[in-house]
Design an enzyme around this catalytic site. Sequence first.
Site, PDB file in Angstrom:
ATOM      1  N   HIS A  94       0.860  -1.190   0.000  1.00  0.00           N
ATOM      2  CA  HIS A  94       0.000   0.000   0.000  1.00  0.00           C
ATOM      3  C   HIS A  94       0.895   1.237   0.000  1.00  0.00           C
ATOM      4  CE1 HIS A  94      -2.896   3.026   1.092  1.00  0.00           C
ATOM      5  NE2 HIS A  94      -3.847   2.153   0.786  1.00  0.00           N
ATOM      6  N   GLU A 162      -4.042   1.748  -7.442  1.00  0.00           N
ATOM      7  CA  GLU A 162      -4.402   2.856  -6.561  1.00  0.00           C
ATOM      8  C   GLU A 162      -3.512   4.063  -6.857  1.00  0.00           C
ATOM      9  OE1 GLU A 162      -6.646   1.349  -2.818  1.00  0.00           O
ATOM     10  OE2 GLU A 162      -4.573   1.756  -2.338  1.00  0.00           O
ATOM     11  N   GLY A 169      -7.351  11.766   1.540  1.00  0.00           N
ATOM     12  CA  GLY A 169      -6.449  12.196   2.608  1.00  0.00           C
ATOM     13  C   GLY A 169      -5.002  12.351   2.177  1.00  0.00           C
TER      14      GLY A 169
HETATM   15  P1  PGA Z   1      -9.643   5.711   0.046  1.00  0.00           P
HETATM   16  O1  PGA Z   1      -8.458   4.681   0.295  1.00  0.00           O
HETATM   17  O2  PGA Z   1     -10.817   4.941  -0.458  1.00  0.00           O
HETATM   18  O3  PGA Z   1      -9.859   6.337   1.396  1.00  0.00           O
HETATM   19  O4  PGA Z   1      -9.133   6.701  -0.953  1.00  0.00           O
HETATM   20  C1  PGA Z   1      -8.209   3.626  -0.561  1.00  0.00           C
HETATM   21  C2  PGA Z   1      -6.951   2.944  -0.120  1.00  0.00           C
HETATM   22  O5  PGA Z   1      -5.974   3.629   0.218  1.00  0.00           O
HETATM   23  O6  PGA Z   1      -6.888   1.709  -0.048  1.00  0.00           O
END
Ligand code: PGA
Length: 247
Positions: A94, A162, A169
């Site tokens: 992540h 992602e 945030g």
């Molecule tokens: P978010 O996070 O949906 O709050 O943007 C997704 C993630 O970081 O897995």
Amino acid sequence: MKPIVIANFKEYLSPKQSVLAVQTIRRSLGRSKKFTGIVCPSPTALTGVAKALKGSFILFGAQRFDVTSSEAATGVIALRDIQTLGCKYVIVGHSEQRAAGETDALIAKKLALLSSTAIVPILCIGEPLSVRKRGGAARYVHTQLQKDLAIWKGKKILIAYEPIWAIHGHGKNLPCPPQEAFRMAAVLRSGLRKQGFPPKASPLLYGGSVSSVSVADYVDGTSFVGVLVGHASCKPSEYVRMVQKVL
Ligand code: PGA
């Protein structure tokens, strides 16, 4: 393939709130076999969530684990322990963990360790805004994929695209347009194919500020079979709505 909706509670919810959230989700959706529901609570909430989801179709996973060569290791999350708790999934790579020092080499090592377990990794791949602005997004994710999967020998892995700039945030409140996410999915799929991973063994998910309003725009069943959701997934009613939108 059934749509996959993963809730990543991050540190938004306390252990007690996490248990209450999964109890509500279980009550609303726990009998549905039409989707794969996965909840990844914070490490301190794992025991409670495991108990609350016992016997449910909703599965749970860990947000991370550490690689250790000794038991004399203070403050780590051992792979052995998340296995014992019954985690079926674990998030690896992540961007929030990469920012805290998880390198591609460490990710490859973690995936190699997971290869010999029944835990399915959820590998996150995504570029920062600076890279995107100079037109290097495709090359960047391609390289991440190559390095991270270099020694992976497992049967199944979920890959979440992602874009860091789209994550709640962290980004600049810039949602990733679905067409652009699909373009990146094609880049990832071609990389995976070249590395010998068939689509069924490496389904793609999208993550980055997904909500019940946008979820159906990303999950087309071809490019993306599911989503990894942080902020919005912490509200059980919103999680339930997201599932209903992709069924
Ligand atoms: P978010 O996070 O949906 O709050 O943007 C997704 C993630 O970081 O897995």
